[in-house]
Structure formats: structure tokens, C-alpha cells
Motif scaffolding. Structure first.
Motif, short mmCIF file in Angstrom:
data_model
loop_
_atom_site.label_atom_id
_atom_site.label_comp_id
_atom_site.label_asym_id
_atom_site.label_seq_id
_atom_site.Cartn_x
_atom_site.Cartn_y
_atom_site.Cartn_z
N UNK A 128 2.99 32.95 -34.95
CA UNK A 128 4.32 33.39 -35.38
C UNK A 128 4.41 34.92 -35.41
N UNK A 129 3.33 35.56 -35.82
CA UNK A 129 3.32 37.03 -35.81
C UNK A 129 3.49 37.54 -34.39
N UNK A 130 2.85 36.87 -33.44
CA UNK A 130 2.99 37.26 -32.05
C UNK A 130 4.39 37.03 -31.51
N UNK A 131 5.16 36.17 -32.17
CA UNK A 131 6.55 35.92 -31.78
C UNK A 131 7.52 36.91 -32.43
N UNK A 132 6.98 37.86 -33.20
CA UNK A 132 7.82 38.88 -33.81
C UNK A 132 8.21 38.61 -35.25
N UNK A 133 7.62 37.60 -35.88
CA UNK A 133 7.93 37.28 -37.27
C UNK A 133 6.97 37.99 -38.23
N UNK A 150 -6.45 34.77 -42.91
CA UNK A 150 -5.31 35.67 -42.96
C UNK A 150 -5.69 37.08 -42.52
N UNK A 151 -6.89 37.52 -42.94
CA UNK A 151 -7.36 38.84 -42.52
C UNK A 151 -7.57 38.90 -41.02
N UNK A 152 -8.14 37.84 -40.44
CA UNK A 152 -8.36 37.81 -38.99
C UNK A 152 -7.05 37.75 -38.22
N UNK A 153 -6.06 37.06 -38.81
CA UNK A 153 -4.76 36.94 -38.14
C UNK A 153 -3.87 38.15 -38.39
N UNK A 154 -4.25 38.98 -39.36
CA UNK A 154 -3.45 40.16 -39.66
C UNK A 154 -2.19 39.85 -40.44
#
Length: 507
Positions: free
Chosen positions: A124-129, A151-155
Motif C-alpha cells: 500500500x505504501x508503494x501505491x502512494x498511501x 513495520x520497520x522493514x516496510x517503512x
């Protein structure tokens, strides 16, 4: 996961090849064998009955009896019915009109639910969210800590006011997270709930309480694709007890028979939204029923391969390589290294090749492939100096010995790489000179009253774009109007390739 089912279906279709007309006996025998293949794959009985009934009805109709190639028409019907069983069309997440969108995850312990939360957040972060993870699993030991690490690995931020390990109220945590997300401008909240080793009333009651407290826009059930029929029964229990709106298949890279994946959509009535295909956070994508059906039938998955290539090769890298080739610059070992790194980001080479149409006919060779050769080549190039990468001609005997020692290989390995790279350089130079010309090569200059400029329309460097498939150019694009389901099938003949020559394997 679907290798066994794919092999069985391929064998069934082979028997139909060459038949100019299908009799009632042929249709009955084919339907019976497909029924057995689905049952052996652990597909739920109601799904098998529905699938076979639809197959028989369509096979006895005009679309097969009047077809020029009845066997291919049967394959087409099976492909379409598989798509229907898997859900028809891909369904996207339903976002709230007023942020934050709340996504609640549910599932049994060990299904990969917490890891899936991290994968979904990263996607979802990669989709701009701006997603936020919520640690509402306060029962399982170290569940909160695991989510914080993911969460830390995903940023992404993790809302975890309670330490867990049996301490804290998960309903209160979930409710507080919504207000926290509004204050901190997080547009998506992903709530990780507790699981159990089996279905029990306490788990269902807690999940229902969290659902009532946060009013989620999506309640996603995470199902372990390797469990089989038990997973389908569990999905039904969550559907009735909590009210799921979608399903995520985890561990789709396993070696189970795949019956759960083919059953869950039909049994629960809810679509499969995503699929998790590995342990890395990047091993996660939208579930496409048509693409999965094509994989099962050995037709490959070209569209997914293209998407993976587009994600692996960033725009700057492609632009740089395009400019190099159009400008006639030399392709260097540094460029080659960049391409290798991008390819490795796409995943195991065997998995990529399996997405090509017809490659299931070489499954034995593909299964023997590994990625050690890529790692070895990368080590050799990284043991070179910048000057050596830019101009391999300066690499003499002593330099080759130094490079071999630094990369842990033999001088012969270095020699082979340099020889192959020299051939690749020549090919790239030739391809750079053929840009934009479908027939290959540059056309000779022509002169006419209407065209006094050298070259013809579309010729030369100014007329064409970077050809797909070259390093840096991404993967080949499908011609307009071509259905990927038409690629492959029973009559598709894969090219004869010697993978022992293409990929050097360890003895």
C-alpha cells in the motif's frame, strides 16, 4: 503448488490432440479424468461437481461440436471455468470515502497473518498511501514485537501501546488506533488480530468485538494455502462468525496440492484479493484469477512477468540504457551488473521462466536451475576495478588471476564471462544500429523529389524506440488485442533450449 494438477490436466489434453471430432464417450471420459484430477488436488467436492457439470454442458454444445479444433475448444472451456472458480475478475480493495480506510485481518495462528500485515502495508505504501499497522494481537508471544520489526522493514508506523504477551485489551487498542490515525494523517489502518490453533468461541467473540469497535471497510481472512480442506472449513466459520469481505492466500509457493485456492472463492462467496508467494515482504501481489488459471494450464503468465520487470527496472535505469544504445555508446560490464541486480530483484530465474508460455514442457530442466550462477557472475564483476568494468580489454593474465582470487572462482570462470560478454557487446552494438526497423538493419539512403533527406521514414536512429526485451528495456510487450490465454495451450511448442549452456550449474 499446482504442478501436480497441471501435469494431470496436460496429460488429459494430450489424449484429445488430433481428434477431429469428440464423441459423447470422449466428453464423458475427459470430464471423469478432470474430476479425478481436481479431487486429487484436494478441491472441495461441491466445487468439483459444479466445475464438471459446467464443462459437460458446454462441451456438448455448439461451441465444441462446430469447432474446427474441438480439443483446443475443450482447453478453452476448462480455462474459462477455472477463471470462474477462482473468482472471475480481480477485485480491488474498497477504500473509505472519508479516511482512514480500516482493514481488519483475521485467521488462524500460523497462517502467516502478521507477516501478511507487513506485506500489505509495504504494498500500500508503494501505491502512494500512508498505512499504519495496529498490534491488536496481544495473546501470541512476541506478536507485537514481530509486527514492529515488520513495520520497520516496510517503512510504516506501528501503533502498539500495549506490550502483548497476554497483557492489554485488543478491542481498546483497535479503537484507539482509529483516532490516532486521524490525528497523524494515516489514510489506511491495518489491524492485526489474534489467532488460535483452531476455531473457538473466544477467538470469534474477540474478532467480532474488534469488528464492531472499528467498523472495518474490509475484513480479510488470511488462509494458509497449504492446509487443504481444513482451510476452506475455517474460512466458512470466519465468514459466518465475523463476516469476511475478502480472502488472502498465503504460502502459495508451497508444495501442497492447491485445493484450498481453487475452493475458497466458490465455498465462501468472497473474492481472493491478494496472494503471498514467499517469505520476503516483496513476495506479495494482487490476485488475478485469469492469470492463475493460465498458470495452472501451463499457458504461462506473461502479464505478471511484464509487471515484475517494470518494477525491477527503474525508469532512470531504462532511460540511461536507452540513451546509451541510441547514442552508440559501448555496453559495459557496469551496465551488465546493473541488469543482473535488477533481474535478481524479480526473484528466482526458474520462477520467471515458468511464466513464459509453454515452459511447463521443460519443467524438469527448470526445476534443476538455481541462481548461484548469477551470484557468481556478480561477484566476478564486483571484483573488477571501475576501469576494468568500463574497458574489459585491459584485463590481462595477472588481472584475471586477481579477479578470480577476489571472487572465489577460477581463472577459467573469469575467461568464460569475458568471452560471453564480448559476444554480448557485439550483439548490443548490432541491435543499437537496428532501432526502429522491423526487418533489421539500416536502410540505404534514398533520394527522391519528395524525400531529399537521407534514410526513409522510420529508418535510422531517429525513427524508432528502444526494443523491448533488451537489457534495460523491460520485458517484451504483448501485441495489441492479444489475449494472454491464447499463448500456450496443447498445441504450443516451447523452443528447444539447452539450459545447461544458458546457465552454468554447480556439479
Amino acid at each position: 503448488m499446482f504442478d501436480t494438477l497441471s501435469d494431470r490436466l496436460s496429460g488429459i489434453f494430450t489424449k484429445l490432440r488430433g481428434k477431429g471430432r469428440l464423441t459423447e464417450a470422449d466428453i464423458d471420459a475427459t470430464a471423469r479424468e478432470i474430476r479425478l484430477a481436481l479431487l486429487e488436488a484436494d478441491v472441495a467436492l461441491p466445487v468439483v461437481r459444479s466445475f464438471v457439470a459446467a464443462l459437460k454442458e458446454r462441451a456438448r454444445g455448439a461451441e465444441v461440436s462446430q469447432a474446427l479444433n474441438p480439443a483446443q475448444q475443450i482447453i478453452k472451456i476448462v480455462h474459462e471455468e477455472l477463471i470462474n472458480v477462482l473468482g472471475g475478475e480481480a477485485r480491488r480493495l474498497q477504500f473509505a470515502k472519508q479516511p482512514p480506510t480500516v482493514i481488519m485481518l483475521a485467521g488462524l495462528q500460523g497462517s502467516g497473518k502478521t507477516t501478511l500485515a507487513g506485506k500489505l502495508a509495504k504494498w500500500l505504501k508503494g501505491q502512494g498511501h500512508q498505512p499504519m499497522l495496529v498490534a491488536a494481537d496481544l495473546q501470541r508471544p512476541n506478536a507485537v514485537n514481530q509486527l514492529q520489526v515488520l513495520g520497520g522493514r516496510a517503512g510504516v508506523e506501528v501503533f502498539a501501546p500495549e506490550p502483548g504477551n497476554g497483557v492489554g485489551d485488543p478491542v481498546a487498542v483497535a479503537k484507539e488506533s482509529i483516532e490516532y490515525a486521524r490525528r497523524h494523517m494515516r489514510d489506511i489502518v491495518i489491524v492485526d488480530t489474534a489467532g488460535r490453533l483452531g476455531i473457538d468461541q473466544e477467538m470469534m467473540a474477540q474478532a467480532a468485538s474488534i469488528r464492531d469497535a472499528v467498523t472495518p471497510d474490509e475484513v480479510i481472512f488470511v488462509i494458509d494455502a497449504m492446509v487443504g480442506q481444513d482451510a476452506v472449513a475455517t474460512a466458512e466459520a470466519f465468514r459466518d462468525g465475523v463476516g469476511i469481505t475478502g480472502v488472502v492466500l498465503s504460502k502459495l509457493d508451497g508444495d501442497a496440492r492447491g485445493g484450498a485456492a481453487l475452493s475458497v472463492r466458490h465455498v465462501t462467496g468472497q473474492p481472493i484479493l491478494f496472494a503471498s508467494t514467499g517469505e520476503k515482504l516483496e513476495d506479495f501481489d494482487v490476485f488475478h484469477p485469469d492469470r492463475m488459471a493460465s498458470r495452472i494450464l501451463g499457458m504461462g503468465d506473461v502479464l505478471t512477468l511484464i509487471e515484475q520487470a517494470e518494477a525491477a527496472f527503474d525508469a532512470d535505469q531504462k532511460e540511461k540504457m536507452t540513451s546509451k544504445l541510441l547514442g552508440g555508446e559501448q555496453f559495459t560490464l557496469e551496465d551488465f551488473l546493473d541488469q543482473l541486480i535488477a533481474i535478481r530483484r524479480m526473484g528466482p530465474i526458474a520462477n520467471m521462466l515458468k511464466m513464459m508460455p509453454g515452459m511447463n514442457q521443460m519443467k524438469g530442466q527448470l526445476d534443476d536451475l538455481d541462481d548461484k550462477h548469477f551470484d557468481r557472475v556478480t561477484a566476478i564483476i564486483r571484483s573488477m576495478t571501475p576501469a576494468e568494468r568500463a574497458n574489459p580489454k585491459i584485463i590481462n593474465g595477472s588481472r584475471r588471476a586477481r579477479i578470480a582470487t577476489g571472487s572465489g572462482v577460477t581463472v577459467m570462470d573469469v575467461n568464460q564471462l569475458l568471452n560471453r560478454f564480448t559476444d554480448a557487446q557485439k550483439m548490443m552494438k548490432q541491435m543499437g544500429g537496428m532501432m526502429g526497423l522491423p526487418g533489421g538493419g539500416r536502410r540505404k539512403a534514398t533520394k527522391s523529389p519528395k524525400n531529399k533527406r537521407k534514410g526513409t521514414k522510420g529508418g535510422g536512429r531517429s525513427g524508432g524506440g528502444f526494443p523491448a526485451g533488451l537489457p534495460g528495456g523491460g520485458m517484451p510487450q504483448l501485441p495489441p488485442g492479444l489475449d494472454p490465454s491464447q499463448l500456450g495451450g496443447d498445441d504450443f511448442k516451447a523452443p528447444k533450449l539447452d539450459f545447461n549452456k544458458l546457465f552454468k550449474r554447480d556439479n
